[in-house]
Design a protein around this motif. Structure first.
Motif, PDB file in Angstrom:
ATOM      1  N   VAL A 309       0.832  -1.213   0.000  1.00  0.00           N
ATOM      2  CA  VAL A 309       0.000   0.000   0.000  1.00  0.00           C
ATOM      3  C   VAL A 309       0.858   1.250   0.000  1.00  0.00           C
ATOM      4  CG1 VAL A 309      -1.669   1.307   1.363  1.00  0.00           C
ATOM      5  CG2 VAL A 309      -1.978  -1.150   1.032  1.00  0.00           C
ATOM      6  N   LEU A 310       1.900   1.278   0.852  1.00  0.00           N
ATOM      7  CA  LEU A 310       2.777   2.458   0.922  1.00  0.00           C
ATOM      8  C   LEU A 310       3.531   2.660  -0.387  1.00  0.00           C
ATOM      9  CD1 LEU A 310       4.185   2.001   4.553  1.00  0.00           C
ATOM     10  CD2 LEU A 310       2.422   3.600   3.776  1.00  0.00           C
ATOM     11  N   THR A 311       4.019   1.561  -0.959  1.00  0.00           N
ATOM     12  CA  THR A 311       4.736   1.672  -2.244  1.00  0.00           C
ATOM     13  C   THR A 311       3.817   2.224  -3.317  1.00  0.00           C
ATOM     14  OG1 THR A 311       6.112  -0.219  -1.615  1.00  0.00           O
ATOM     15  CG2 THR A 311       6.056   0.379  -3.939  1.00  0.00           C
ATOM     16  N   ALA A 312       2.562   1.743  -3.349  1.00  0.00           N
ATOM     17  CA  ALA A 312       1.615   2.211  -4.354  1.00  0.00           C
ATOM     18  C   ALA A 312       1.304   3.696  -4.159  1.00  0.00           C
ATOM     19  CB  ALA A 312       0.349   1.389  -4.266  1.00  0.00           C
ATOM     20  N   GLN A 313       1.197   4.133  -2.901  1.00  0.00           N
ATOM     21  CA  GLN A 313       0.919   5.556  -2.649  1.00  0.00           C
ATOM     22  C   GLN A 313       2.078   6.426  -3.124  1.00  0.00           C
ATOM     23  OE1 GLN A 313       0.040   5.747   1.519  1.00  0.00           O
ATOM     24  NE2 GLN A 313      -2.057   4.912   1.297  1.00  0.00           N
ATOM     25  N   ALA A 314       3.316   5.975  -2.853  1.00  0.00           N
ATOM     26  CA  ALA A 314       4.483   6.751  -3.295  1.00  0.00           C
ATOM     27  C   ALA A 314       4.552   6.803  -4.817  1.00  0.00           C
ATOM     28  CB  ALA A 314       5.763   6.127  -2.719  1.00  0.00           C
ATOM     29  N   GLU A 315       4.297   5.684  -5.459  1.00  0.00           N
ATOM     30  CA  GLU A 315       4.340   5.649  -6.929  1.00  0.00           C
ATOM     31  C   GLU A 315       3.274   6.565  -7.509  1.00  0.00           C
ATOM     32  OE1 GLU A 315       6.020   4.495 -10.490  1.00  0.00           O
ATOM     33  OE2 GLU A 315       6.672   4.071  -8.438  1.00  0.00           O
ATOM     34  N   ALA A 316       2.086   6.582  -6.889  1.00  0.00           N
ATOM     35  CA  ALA A 316       1.016   7.450  -7.369  1.00  0.00           C
ATOM     36  C   ALA A 316       1.391   8.927  -7.232  1.00  0.00           C
ATOM     37  CB  ALA A 316      -0.264   7.156  -6.599  1.00  0.00           C
ATOM     38  N   GLU A 317       2.034   9.266  -6.113  1.00  0.00           N
ATOM     39  CA  GLU A 317       2.467  10.673  -5.915  1.00  0.00           C
ATOM     40  C   GLU A 317       3.509  11.078  -6.963  1.00  0.00           C
ATOM     41  OE1 GLU A 317       2.433  14.421  -4.230  1.00  0.00           O
ATOM     42  OE2 GLU A 317       1.112  12.707  -3.951  1.00  0.00           O
ATOM     43  N   LYS A 318       4.426  10.128  -7.264  1.00  0.00           N
ATOM     44  CA  LYS A 318       5.452  10.393  -8.275  1.00  0.00           C
ATOM     45  C   LYS A 318       4.821  10.643  -9.636  1.00  0.00           C
ATOM     46  CE  LYS A 318       9.284   8.083 -10.631  1.00  0.00           C
ATOM     47  NZ  LYS A 318      10.115   6.865 -10.704  1.00  0.00           N
ATOM     48  N   ILE A 319       3.874   9.764  -9.997  1.00  0.00           N
ATOM     49  CA  ILE A 319       3.222   9.917 -11.303  1.00  0.00           C
ATOM     50  C   ILE A 319       2.450  11.229 -11.363  1.00  0.00           C
ATOM     51  CG2 ILE A 319       1.425   8.906 -12.775  1.00  0.00           C
ATOM     52  CD1 ILE A 319       2.305   6.170 -11.707  1.00  0.00           C
ATOM     53  N   ARG A 320       1.796  11.583 -10.249  1.00  0.00           N
ATOM     54  CA  ARG A 320       1.053  12.863 -10.245  1.00  0.00           C
ATOM     55  C   ARG A 320       1.963  14.053 -10.485  1.00  0.00           C
ATOM     56  NH1 ARG A 320      -0.077  16.854  -6.969  1.00  0.00           N
ATOM     57  NH2 ARG A 320       1.226  15.982  -5.313  1.00  0.00           N
ATOM     58  N   CYS A 321       3.129  14.079  -9.827  1.00  0.00           N
ATOM     59  CA  CYS A 321       4.065  15.196  -9.993  1.00  0.00           C
ATOM     60  C   CYS A 321       4.587  15.268 -11.423  1.00  0.00           C
ATOM     61  CB  CYS A 321       5.232  15.035  -9.016  1.00  0.00           C
ATOM     62  SG  CYS A 321       4.741  15.201  -7.288  1.00  0.00           S
ATOM     63  N   ILE A 322       4.946  14.102 -11.977  1.00  0.00           N
ATOM     64  CA  ILE A 322       5.437  14.088 -13.360  1.00  0.00           C
ATOM     65  C   ILE A 322       4.355  14.576 -14.302  1.00  0.00           C
ATOM     66  CG2 ILE A 322       6.212  12.566 -15.223  1.00  0.00           C
ATOM     67  CD1 ILE A 322       7.579  10.864 -13.100  1.00  0.00           C
ATOM     68  N   GLY A 323       3.120  14.153 -14.071  1.00  0.00           N
ATOM     69  CA  GLY A 323       2.010  14.569 -14.927  1.00  0.00           C
ATOM     70  C   GLY A 323       1.794  16.076 -14.857  1.00  0.00           C
ATOM     71  N   GLU A 324       1.897  16.641 -13.651  1.00  0.00           N
ATOM     72  CA  GLU A 324       1.707  18.092 -13.530  1.00  0.00           C
ATOM     73  C   GLU A 324       2.800  18.843 -14.286  1.00  0.00           C
ATOM     74  OE1 GLU A 324       1.579  18.897  -9.396  1.00  0.00           O
ATOM     75  OE2 GLU A 324      -0.484  18.183  -9.107  1.00  0.00           O
ATOM     76  N   ALA A 325       4.068  18.352 -14.197  1.00  0.00           N
ATOM     77  CA  ALA A 325       5.174  19.015 -14.909  1.00  0.00           C
ATOM     78  C   ALA A 325       4.971  18.932 -16.417  1.00  0.00           C
ATOM     79  CB  ALA A 325       6.508  18.377 -14.511  1.00  0.00           C
ATOM     80  N   GLU A 326       4.587  17.735 -16.902  1.00  0.00           N
ATOM     81  CA  GLU A 326       4.368  17.592 -18.341  1.00  0.00           C
ATOM     82  C   GLU A 326       3.199  18.441 -18.798  1.00  0.00           C
ATOM     83  OE1 GLU A 326       3.820  13.502 -18.982  1.00  0.00           O
ATOM     84  OE2 GLU A 326       5.967  12.971 -18.880  1.00  0.00           O
ATOM     85  N   ALA A 327       2.166  18.562 -17.981  1.00  0.00           N
ATOM     86  CA  ALA A 327       1.025  19.389 -18.345  1.00  0.00           C
ATOM     87  C   ALA A 327       1.430  20.858 -18.460  1.00  0.00           C
ATOM     88  CB  ALA A 327      -0.085  19.213 -17.320  1.00  0.00           C
ATOM     89  N   ALA A 328       2.270  21.319 -17.506  1.00  0.00           N
ATOM     90  CA  ALA A 328       2.730  22.711 -17.562  1.00  0.00           C
ATOM     91  C   ALA A 328       3.565  22.957 -18.818  1.00  0.00           C
ATOM     92  CB  ALA A 328       3.545  23.029 -16.302  1.00  0.00           C
TER      93      ALA A 328
END
Length: 432
Positions: A309-328
């Protein structure tokens, strides 16, 4: 516990024994019954039809003629509870061959007895009546054994003294007799006188022979009476011996059964103790270790679940940050492209028709390259024409049609451009 036993319609199931020394017996035909382990006994008896061949040889009829008679009987075990019980008492545990042997002896005895009371003509000419008589006489005896006679037929009747063949000669003998009577009547008159003379002599001899026969008959009757008394005493002694032997054998069997019951009770006690020991051993060696192993696996699974569960939460946070940068980044590029397009649009609006013509002229080389692409793979073009100016004429014609094609594709009229007006004018084409 126990088992459920089933039988088909051609078998009888006998369940004997039970709790508390019960002597109750259960008979089941074409059904099922419950039997307890160790204390109930299960036995089966066939209810199928048995065919018995009865053959009696050299049996004298009422006239003293020896005959050989063969009969066929169809018998089976009766299914009524009481009669089925009689059959089980007599034949349970015996093979079909042994059952047939007992019934055969009974039928043969009655067949012999009935043959001695009938004449040859009654037996040979009315076989159905003879077979019915045998069946009616034998039915009560075999019925007491739980057996039913379904049918009894006479298969064959023959003799070894040609008596039956002689019966067929009766008509011939009658004709011959009539002829002999005619001869005898002619000779009778001559013999009457001789017979009368001999009659007196025969009467005296008959009286003497009669007295001798009476004396002999009385002697034979006394001998028969003595023999009957001797045979009766012998039979009574033999029956008494067999009865006593049967009682002793029954007593021995009862004692053997008691010994077997005691042995079985001891075996049951030993088996119950062994079952308790085995159950405790299984609890100690299998159940407890299995519970410990299950608890261990449960804890490991809980830890692995939390880690996942913790690994999945960290991976999700990473993907969210990358997505926000690519969107910008994509948003900035889009804004720049939009600004570029806006500037082009302003420029085209400022220059108007000249800007459109410039775009068309910029696109013409690209269109020409696409059109001429197939010709780039051609090594040589040969134009067959007798006129040397034919090629020049074709080129001029193509140049004249070019503005029309461009106008049809883009809506831009190239003929309004001064330079192209001169190139497409008839004077310029003629000069070329």
């Amino acid at each position: 516990m126990g088992n459920c036993h089933t039988v088909g319609p051609n078998e009888a199931l006998v369940v004997s024994g039970g709790c508390c020394g019960s002597d109750e017996k259960t008979y089941v035909v074409g059904g099922w019954a419950w039997a307890w382990w160790l204390i109930s006994d299960i036995q089966r008896m066939s209810l199928e039809v048995m065919t018995i061949l009865c053959r009696c040889e050299n049996i004298e009829t009422s006239e003293g003629v020896p005959l050989d008679v063969t009969g066929v009987a169809q018998v089976k075990v009766m299914t009524e509870n009481e009669l089925l019980g009689y059959a089980c008492e007599q034949f349970l545990g015996k093979t079909v061959v042994e059952i047939k042997s007992v019934i055969l002896q009974t039928l043969e005895g009655h067949l012999r007895a009935i043959l001695g009371t009938l004449t040859v003509e009654q037996i040979y000419q009315d076989r159905d009546k003879f077979a019915t008589l045998v069946r009616e006489v034998a039915a009560p005896d075999v019925g007491r054994m739980g057996i039913e006679i379904l049918s009894f037929t006479i298969k064959d009747v023959y003799d070894k003294v040609d008596y039956l063949s002689s019966l067929g000669k009766t008509q011939t003998a009658a004709v011959q007799r009539d002829a002999d009577i005619g001869v005898a009547e002619a000779e009778r008159d001559a013999g009457i006188r001789e017979a009368e003379c001999k009659k007196e002599m025969m009467d005296v001899k008959f009286i003497a022979d009669t007295k001798m026969a009476d004396s002999k008959r009385e002697l034979e009757m006394q001998k028969a009476s003595f023999n009957q008394e001797v045979n009766t005493k012998k039979a009574e002694a033999q029956l008494a011996y067999e009865l006593q032997a049967a009682k002793v054998q029954q007593k021995i069997r009862l004692e053997e059964i008691e010994i077997e019951v005691v042995q079985r009770k001891k075996l049951i006690t030993i088996e119950e103790k062994e079952i308790d020991r085995t159950e405790k051993e299984l609890i100690a060696t299998v159940k407890r270790p299995a519970e410990a192993e299950a608890y261990k696996m449960q804890q490991l699974a809980e830890g692995h679940k939390i880690k996942t569960v913790l690994t999945a939460q960290a991976e999700a946070e990473k993907i969210r940050c990358i997505g926000e940068a690519e969107a910008a980044s994509i948003e900035a590029v889009g804004k720049a492209e939009a600004e570029k397009m806006r500037l082009k649009a302003d420029s085209y609006m400022q220059y108007g028709e000249a800007a459109k013509i410039a775009l068309v002229l910029e696109a013409l080389p690209k269109i020409a390259s696409k059109v001429a692409a197939p010709l780039s793979r051609t090594d040589e073009i040969v134009i067959l024409s007798g006129d040397g100016n034919r090629v020049t004429g074709e080129v001029n014609r193509l140049l004249a049609e070019l503005p029309v094609s461009v106008h049809a594709l883009t809506g831009v009229d190239l003929t309004k451009i001064p330079l192209l007006q001169k190139m497409t004018s008839p004077q310029c084409q003629t000069a070329n």
